[in-house]
Motif scaffolding. Structure first.
Motif, PDB file in Angstrom:
ATOM      1  N   ASN A 270    -100.576  14.280 -28.818  1.00  0.00           N
ATOM      2  CA  ASN A 270     -99.891  13.005 -29.007  1.00  0.00           C
ATOM      3  C   ASN A 270    -100.094  12.065 -27.819  1.00  0.00           C
ATOM      4  O   ASN A 270    -100.072  10.847 -27.992  1.00  0.00           O
ATOM      5  N   ALA A 271    -100.302  12.622 -26.634  1.00  0.00           N
ATOM      6  CA  ALA A 271    -100.629  11.773 -25.480  1.00  0.00           C
ATOM      7  C   ALA A 271    -101.991  11.105 -25.695  1.00  0.00           C
ATOM      8  O   ALA A 271    -102.152   9.919 -25.402  1.00  0.00           O
ATOM      9  N   LEU A 272    -102.957  11.856 -26.236  1.00  0.00           N
ATOM     10  CA  LEU A 272    -104.266  11.275 -26.538  1.00  0.00           C
ATOM     11  C   LEU A 272    -104.156  10.220 -27.640  1.00  0.00           C
ATOM     12  O   LEU A 272    -104.770   9.155 -27.546  1.00  0.00           O
ATOM     13  N   TYR A 273    -103.379  10.513 -28.659  1.00  0.00           N
ATOM     14  CA  TYR A 273    -103.183   9.552 -29.743  1.00  0.00           C
ATOM     15  C   TYR A 273    -102.592   8.259 -29.181  1.00  0.00           C
ATOM     16  O   TYR A 273    -103.055   7.162 -29.489  1.00  0.00           O
ATOM     17  N   SER A 274    -101.584   8.420 -28.335  1.00  0.00           N
ATOM     18  CA  SER A 274    -100.944   7.253 -27.716  1.00  0.00           C
ATOM     19  C   SER A 274    -101.916   6.519 -26.803  1.00  0.00           C
ATOM     20  O   SER A 274    -101.930   5.280 -26.768  1.00  0.00           O
ATOM     21  N   ARG A 275    -102.745   7.266 -26.077  1.00  0.00           N
ATOM     22  CA  ARG A 275    -103.724   6.657 -25.162  1.00  0.00           C
ATOM     23  C   ARG A 275    -104.714   5.797 -25.947  1.00  0.00           C
ATOM     24  O   ARG A 275    -105.058   4.688 -25.527  1.00  0.00           O
ATOM     25  N   VAL A 276    -105.179   6.319 -27.082  1.00  0.00           N
ATOM     26  CA  VAL A 276    -106.089   5.544 -27.926  1.00  0.00           C
ATOM     27  C   VAL A 276    -105.399   4.241 -28.346  1.00  0.00           C
ATOM     28  O   VAL A 276    -105.998   3.168 -28.300  1.00  0.00           O
ATOM     29  N   GLY A 277    -104.124   4.346 -28.724  1.00  0.00           N
ATOM     30  CA  GLY A 277    -103.370   3.150 -29.114  1.00  0.00           C
ATOM     31  C   GLY A 277    -103.250   2.152 -27.978  1.00  0.00           C
ATOM     32  O   GLY A 277    -103.399   0.942 -28.183  1.00  0.00           O
ATOM     33  N   VAL A 278    -102.997   2.647 -26.774  1.00  0.00           N
ATOM     34  CA  VAL A 278    -102.899   1.764 -25.601  1.00  0.00           C
ATOM     35  C   VAL A 278    -104.237   1.052 -25.388  1.00  0.00           C
ATOM     36  O   VAL A 278    -104.274  -0.170 -25.179  1.00  0.00           O
ATOM     37  N   LEU A 279    -105.314   1.815 -25.432  1.00  0.00           N
ATOM     38  CA  LEU A 279    -106.633   1.211 -25.200  1.00  0.00           C
ATOM     39  C   LEU A 279    -106.936   0.141 -26.239  1.00  0.00           C
ATOM     40  O   LEU A 279    -107.423  -0.942 -25.905  1.00  0.00           O
TER      41      LEU A 279
ATOM     42  N   ASN B  73    -100.243  -5.748 -35.568  1.00  0.00           N
ATOM     43  CA  ASN B  73     -99.388  -6.360 -34.551  1.00  0.00           C
ATOM     44  C   ASN B  73     -99.594  -5.571 -33.260  1.00  0.00           C
ATOM     45  O   ASN B  73     -98.707  -4.857 -32.801  1.00  0.00           O
ATOM     46  N   TRP B  74    -100.788  -5.699 -32.709  1.00  0.00           N
ATOM     47  CA  TRP B  74    -101.153  -4.915 -31.536  1.00  0.00           C
ATOM     48  C   TRP B  74    -100.350  -5.313 -30.302  1.00  0.00           C
ATOM     49  O   TRP B  74    -100.088  -4.474 -29.445  1.00  0.00           O
ATOM     50  N   SER B  75     -99.934  -6.562 -30.216  1.00  0.00           N
ATOM     51  CA  SER B  75     -99.180  -6.984 -29.031  1.00  0.00           C
ATOM     52  C   SER B  75     -97.838  -6.251 -28.961  1.00  0.00           C
ATOM     53  O   SER B  75     -97.416  -5.847 -27.875  1.00  0.00           O
ATOM     54  N   ASP B  76     -97.163  -6.072 -30.076  1.00  0.00           N
ATOM     55  CA  ASP B  76     -95.901  -5.320 -30.057  1.00  0.00           C
ATOM     56  C   ASP B  76     -96.130  -3.826 -29.897  1.00  0.00           C
ATOM     57  O   ASP B  76     -95.303  -3.125 -29.329  1.00  0.00           O
ATOM     58  N   SER B  77     -97.246  -3.335 -30.395  1.00  0.00           N
ATOM     59  CA  SER B  77     -97.487  -1.897 -30.318  1.00  0.00           C
ATOM     60  C   SER B  77     -97.876  -1.440 -28.917  1.00  0.00           C
ATOM     61  O   SER B  77     -97.696  -0.266 -28.587  1.00  0.00           O
ATOM     62  N   ALA B  78     -98.389  -2.329 -28.093  1.00  0.00           N
ATOM     63  CA  ALA B  78     -98.894  -1.930 -26.762  1.00  0.00           C
ATOM     64  C   ALA B  78     -97.823  -1.239 -25.928  1.00  0.00           C
ATOM     65  O   ALA B  78     -98.046  -0.134 -25.411  1.00  0.00           O
ATOM     66  N   ALA B  79     -96.670  -1.860 -25.787  1.00  0.00           N
ATOM     67  CA  ALA B  79     -95.605  -1.264 -24.960  1.00  0.00           C
ATOM     68  C   ALA B  79     -95.119   0.048 -25.566  1.00  0.00           C
ATOM     69  O   ALA B  79     -94.813   1.005 -24.834  1.00  0.00           O
ATOM     70  N   GLU B  80     -95.063   0.102 -26.891  1.00  0.00           N
ATOM     71  CA  GLU B  80     -94.615   1.340 -27.542  1.00  0.00           C
ATOM     72  C   GLU B  80     -95.633   2.459 -27.335  1.00  0.00           C
ATOM     73  O   GLU B  80     -95.249   3.596 -27.041  1.00  0.00           O
ATOM     74  N   PHE B  81     -96.919   2.158 -27.482  1.00  0.00           N
ATOM     75  CA  PHE B  81     -97.940   3.174 -27.227  1.00  0.00           C
ATOM     76  C   PHE B  81     -97.874   3.647 -25.771  1.00  0.00           C
ATOM     77  O   PHE B  81     -98.002   4.842 -25.495  1.00  0.00           O
ATOM     78  N   GLN B  82     -97.653   2.717 -24.834  1.00  0.00           N
ATOM     79  CA  GLN B  82     -97.554   3.109 -23.427  1.00  0.00           C
ATOM     80  C   GLN B  82     -96.340   3.996 -23.189  1.00  0.00           C
ATOM     81  O   GLN B  82     -96.424   4.998 -22.474  1.00  0.00           O
ATOM     82  N   GLN B  83     -95.220   3.630 -23.783  1.00  0.00           N
ATOM     83  CA  GLN B  83     -94.007   4.429 -23.641  1.00  0.00           C
ATOM     84  C   GLN B  83     -94.216   5.816 -24.253  1.00  0.00           C
ATOM     85  O   GLN B  83     -93.821   6.825 -23.661  1.00  0.00           O
ATOM     86  N   ALA B  84     -94.835   5.873 -25.415  1.00  0.00           N
ATOM     87  CA  ALA B  84     -95.100   7.160 -26.065  1.00  0.00           C
ATOM     88  C   ALA B  84     -96.062   7.996 -25.217  1.00  0.00           C
ATOM     89  O   ALA B  84     -95.858   9.211 -25.055  1.00  0.00           O
ATOM     90  N   GLU B  85     -97.086   7.365 -24.668  1.00  0.00           N
ATOM     91  CA  GLU B  85     -98.037   8.098 -23.827  1.00  0.00           C
ATOM     92  C   GLU B  85     -97.321   8.714 -22.629  1.00  0.00           C
ATOM     93  O   GLU B  85     -97.528   9.895 -22.309  1.00  0.00           O
TER      94      GLU B  85
END
Length: 184
Positions: free
Chosen positions: A82-91, A59-71
């Motif tokens: 964790n910023a890098l982990y979140s960045r990978v998720g955003v990308l 469910n990448w569409s829901d995860s995008a905003a969460e990854f951005q918020q976490a980043e």
């Protein structure tokens, strides 16, 4: 024109007061009521955990905003890992919104960072994201990435580190045969 008497003005004032009074009484009563406690804001780790859960479910569409918020959270906290982990998720979550070659380049840069190479969980997550993008651009590049990761010194760590759940769910089917042959 009729002349308005004092009595009529007073009567009108009383009528207006009666109309206003209930709402001001309601306001004062509602102000006296205890306010429901707002939920505590989520920590960066909780936000990232939710984003990863959505990613696990594809469910990448829901995860995008969460990854951005976490980043944003982890960048502000100077938590580079964790910023890098979140960045990978955003990308990965927003790859359809950007140039895939640019996303591929950024993921390749992240995957080559020493702190990523030394972190099996982050390396696997970055490799999966890059393989997803490579698969969209050129399936052979994705296969090559996977074969290279199988031969890397970190592959044994990844396999034995308890994070193989990504391999069973995140990779396309042509990876699974390779993954299961290695180390079985």
């Amino acid at each position: 024109m009729t002349k308005t008497t004092v009595a009529q003005i007073r009567a009108s004032a009383v009528a207006v007061a009666l109309l206003i009074a209930p709402s001001s009484t309601f306001k004062s009563l509602s102000a006296a009521q205890p306010q429901a406690a707002l939920p505590a804001p989520l920590s960066g780790s909780e936000i990232l955990r939710q984003a990863v859960q959505h990613a696990d479910w594809f469910n990448w569409s829901d995860s995008a905003a969460e990854f951005q918020q976490a980043e944003n959270f982890f960048n502000a906290a100077h938590d580079r890992r964790n910023a890098l982990y979140s960045r990978v998720g955003v990308l990965r979550a927003t790859m359809e919104d950007h140039s895939l070659t640019e996303v591929q380049r950024q993921l390749a840069e992240i995957s080559a960072m020493p702190e990523v190479l030394g972190d099996p969980d982050l390396l696997l997550f970055a490799s999966i994201a890059k393989a997803d993008v490579d698969g969209e651009l050129n399936a052979q590049d994705a296969r090559d990435d996977w074969h290279a990761s199988n031969n890397s010194p970190n592959h044994k760590i990844i396999r034995n580190g308890g994070i193989a759940h990504w391999a069973s769910g995140a990779f396309p089917s042509f990876y699974l045969g390779t993954y299961r042959k290695v180390g079985d």
